[in-house]
Design a protein around this motif. Sequence first.
Motif, mmCIF file in Angstrom:
data_model
loop_
_atom_site.group_PDB
_atom_site.id
_atom_site.type_symbol
_atom_site.label_atom_id
_atom_site.label_comp_id
_atom_site.label_asym_id
_atom_site.label_seq_id
_atom_site.Cartn_x
_atom_site.Cartn_y
_atom_site.Cartn_z
ATOM 1 N N ASP A 131 -30.189 68.394 -49.993
ATOM 2 C CA ASP A 131 -31.222 67.698 -50.763
ATOM 3 C C ASP A 131 -32.502 67.546 -49.940
ATOM 4 N N ASP A 137 -29.505 72.096 -55.669
ATOM 5 C CA ASP A 137 -29.042 72.800 -56.862
ATOM 6 C C ASP A 137 -28.365 74.138 -56.543
ATOM 7 N N LYS A 138 -28.489 74.596 -55.294
ATOM 8 C CA LYS A 138 -27.875 75.871 -54.890
ATOM 9 C C LYS A 138 -26.524 75.666 -54.197
#
Length: 261
Positions: A131, A137-138
């Motif tokens: 983050d 998100d990966k």
Amino acid sequence: MIAFIEVNKTYPNGTAALQNINLTIEQGEFVAVIGLSGAGKSTLIRCINRMHDITSGKLIVDDVDVSKLKGAHIRKFRRRIGMIFQSFNLVTRATVLSNVLVSFVPELPMWRKWTGMFTKQHKIQALEALDKVGILDKAFMRVDQLSGGQQQRVALARTLAQNPDIILADEPIASLDPVTSRIVMDDFKRINKELNISVIMNIHHVEIALEYADRIIGIRKGEVVFDGATSKVTQAILQDIYGGKWEAEQAAIEEQASYVG
């Protein structure tokens, strides 16, 4: 604090990689080390975490004489120092999260190492690190599905997960295009300022070093020929650092950048 005191490094073949190095780097500084290829830049930063041993002198990190550490003490010491490489050193067939979790392996009990089972807290720390570099998100994507810039950010997240005091970066943007390079450098700068982590970076891209670093150390033939604030660097100083080959060096870097881009 990092202190080089009369440090020399000579390789077995007789090459004098570092000569009479005297430097003090305070906690929270962002330092760029510049100079020609083979000048001793990589050797300088790799002595800090004992990837290279010094030949003589003293290298002190927070009152610890690094050259006197042995065995388990070296491994414990290295936990405080993150290392970022040009080649990323990631397992490309594994997920992003798995690559960040690797940073916790040295502290795991043997049974967890064998089974590959990490604690909930380790997973939380790994996700928090992702983050911080903007790629949460990966987390469950395979690394080989990411761009070069995203892969470098995974490497940075892996380093952040171990909660280091110092980050050493050896040409971290050399294989990235100009736009991606600045995105990665923005991450380094933000982490340096927000977390007060010292960043010592070996870098060929001088214009980027001057933009992001607070301090420049110029190395020529294993010797420090400039050490000062970024604002003090002039064209004459750059010519001195690069032994009169400043324009040729920059032309080569620009050509490489255009190829990468």
